[in-house]
Design a protein around this motif. Sequence first.
Motif: not given
Lengths: 67, 268
Positions: A61-66, B48-58
Amino acid sequence: MIVLNGEGSDVAAGATVAAVLERMGLALDARGVAVAVDGEVVPRTAWGSFTLGEDARVEVLTAMQGG
Amino acid sequence: MPDSLETPVAEEDLLTIAGRTFRSRLLLGTGGFPSLELMAEAIARSGSELVTVALRRVGSGEQRGSLVDVLAQAGVELLPNTAGCHTARDALITARLAREAFATDWIKLEVIGDEDTLLPDAPELLRAAEELVDEGFVVLPYTTDDPVLARRLVDVGCAAVMPLGSPIGSGMGIRNPYNISLIREAVAVPVVLDAGIGTASDAALAMELGCDAVMAASAISRAQDPVRMAGAMRAAVQAGRLARLAGRIPRRRYADASTPDEGLPAFD
């Protein structure tokens, strides 16, 4: 067969996590990358030593926008 | 030429979550921006100083450069989320992976219970929160606007609560302002209004209700001009915070003249 990100692969049993990442073109020091095998996290420090079993399910897994 | 939005900031009015302080009370979601360049520009404008990120398959989705590098360049802290998880188990594994990937113990915990509304699954959420706190995570749960659930989440050790204003991405604003103000009274940790923000007035209302911060994603990233909207949200959060601190007048049923009757001339 080893399943890599949901798809069958020709990765051979006994391969290390590091070898799989290299095959995928990922640098081993890449930020924002994490690996799970059979639902368990494989820490970065173990990528070079962790070997995959015959039917291992590997998620890379890697970082994605979300939100 | 950027919009001139010289809104006042209370210099010492810092947001503190789990011992970490922030000048900005606006959290930004990185999802939905058409490009990383536009995202970076919007982050800068939002303050903003805090931002969200997600994890998805490479290899899934479009690879448009390194998100992590762009965010590092922006100088913001990362708040990984567990978006897309439907069970406590999935959320736990995702949180552990996020800790590994981003070298942070902070996690925005989302456990979704319904596909159409993306509303949280309360029992799974609480279970996952308790386990993650035990594992040393700083847990910020995305939750319903239920004050009792918010209290339960804090009881198990969550560092903040993130109640929804309305469903994710709906832009419907705050459907139950009463509950949001009850949550503010029910817990001693920061309350971050999450989900449902559609435009600047929604963000200002959240702050006026006593929320400590606002999280906006689609409201900015899917606006016609995301960068300008980022500025609008920044100003709205500041305005709402100042109004909250200033203390609004009570609502009255009838008028209450601000000009005195005393000294009123007679012309008959």
